[in-house]
Design an enzyme around this catalytic site. Sequence first.
Site, short mmCIF file in Angstrom:
data_model
loop_
_atom_site.label_atom_id
_atom_site.label_comp_id
_atom_site.label_asym_id
_atom_site.label_seq_id
_atom_site.Cartn_x
_atom_site.Cartn_y
_atom_site.Cartn_z
CG HIS A 1 -13.21 -18.46 12.03
ND1 HIS A 1 -12.47 -19.58 11.74
CD2 HIS A 1 -13.37 -17.94 10.81
CE1 HIS A 1 -12.09 -19.68 10.51
NE2 HIS A 1 -13.11 -18.56 10.01
CG MET B 1 -9.12 -16.64 3.55
SD MET B 1 -10.78 -16.16 3.71
CE MET B 1 -10.72 -15.79 5.60
CG ASP C 1 -15.13 -20.59 7.19
OD1 ASP C 1 -16.15 -19.83 7.47
OD2 ASP C 1 -13.96 -19.98 7.25
CB SER D 1 -16.77 -15.88 11.30
OG SER D 1 -16.00 -14.70 10.58
CG ASP E 1 -13.09 -15.20 8.52
OD1 ASP E 1 -12.33 -16.41 8.37
OD2 ASP E 1 -13.98 -15.18 8.94
CG HIS F 1 -9.77 -18.90 7.33
ND1 HIS F 1 -10.77 -18.93 7.04
CD2 HIS F 1 -8.86 -19.49 6.68
CE1 HIS F 1 -10.90 -19.12 5.89
NE2 HIS F 1 -9.69 -19.55 5.63
CG MET G 1 -12.47 -22.71 2.65
SD MET G 1 -12.63 -21.69 3.81
CE MET G 1 -13.93 -20.38 3.27
CG MET H 1 -10.26 -12.13 4.10
SD MET H 1 -11.98 -11.73 3.50
CE MET H 1 -12.86 -12.82 4.24
C1 DX5 Z 1 -15.24 -16.55 4.10
C2 DX5 Z 1 -14.75 -16.63 5.64
C3 DX5 Z 1 -15.85 -17.05 6.59
C4 DX5 Z 1 -17.21 -15.95 6.87
C5 DX5 Z 1 -18.34 -16.97 7.07
O1 DX5 Z 1 -14.21 -16.34 3.43
O2 DX5 Z 1 -13.60 -17.42 5.83
O3 DX5 Z 1 -15.23 -17.24 7.84
O4 DX5 Z 1 -16.81 -15.21 7.63
O5 DX5 Z 1 -19.28 -16.07 6.89
P1 DX5 Z 1 -20.80 -16.88 6.94
O6 DX5 Z 1 -20.91 -17.55 8.26
O7 DX5 Z 1 -21.51 -15.44 7.02
O8 DX5 Z 1 -20.93 -17.57 5.54
ZN ZN Z 2 -12.95 -18.25 7.77
#
Ligand code: DX5
Ligand code: ZN
Length: 227
Positions: free
Chosen positions: A44, A79, A186, A19, A46, A77, A148, A48
């Site tokens: 990956h 969010m 994840d 990620s 993320d 991903h 998740m 947000m």
């Molecule tokens: C959390 C994200 C993850 C995060 C994982 O909201 O969706 O993808 O980056 O990070 P680690 O591997 O550090 O838990």
């Molecule tokens: Zn993620």
Amino acid sequence: MYNLRMRTWKHTDRIIAPSLLAADFSRIKEETVRAIDGGADWMHLDVMDGHFVDNISFGPAVIKAVDRVTDAFLDAHLMISRPDHFLPEFIKAGADMITVHVEADHDVMETLTRIRAAGRMAGLAINPATPLSAAEPFLAHIDMLLCMTVVPGFGGQSFMHEVMPKVRAAADHREKHNLPYHIQVDGGIDAETARHATAAGANVLVAGSSTYKADDMAAAIASIRNA
Ligand code: DX5
Ligand code: ZN
């Protein structure tokens, strides 16, 4: 050059997806290359929005930047509360997989259909507290189910073992109905937790902190692959 995107990924493949959230954002190009050269299969990404989750990361512009520096498969991903509204931006940015949350504010079936109509793979994510039944109506229409293993919003949290029965149930459902979807986990993934997740039936392992923050990223990726 061998194009990783052209590969056909099956749910029997183990796929490691670092990620970018855990990377040094001042060096996006180097950090992307570091992951791919270190043996990562997918990136990956993320996204947000500060509304669906209590954090803001980055949007399509950063995905586009990553797309320009690698031909690796980009796993976005989302969010965000309105994935339907922003979908065209993520498609244009070059995301190969677009994963949306079942808990977000949209017509889930319609969003998934639009992702596939654009020639991208469609992922559906469920939070730790969301039962598999919420995703069940869509399981025949997705390329990946993301279970998740932390409450989304932040990297560096602890893996929630209590999600494993749901991963198992998702794998059983897949078998029973002869469906092809990947199962992604994840949050809190390292070599130790990857062992539990793959035993339960997950094949796509997202890992932020345990890969990017390791002294030797390639070794960290290999240890998850071999877990
Ligand atoms: C959390 C994200 C993850 C995060 C994982 O909201 O969706 O993808 O980056 O990070 P680690 O591997 O550090 O838990
Ligand atoms: Zn993620």
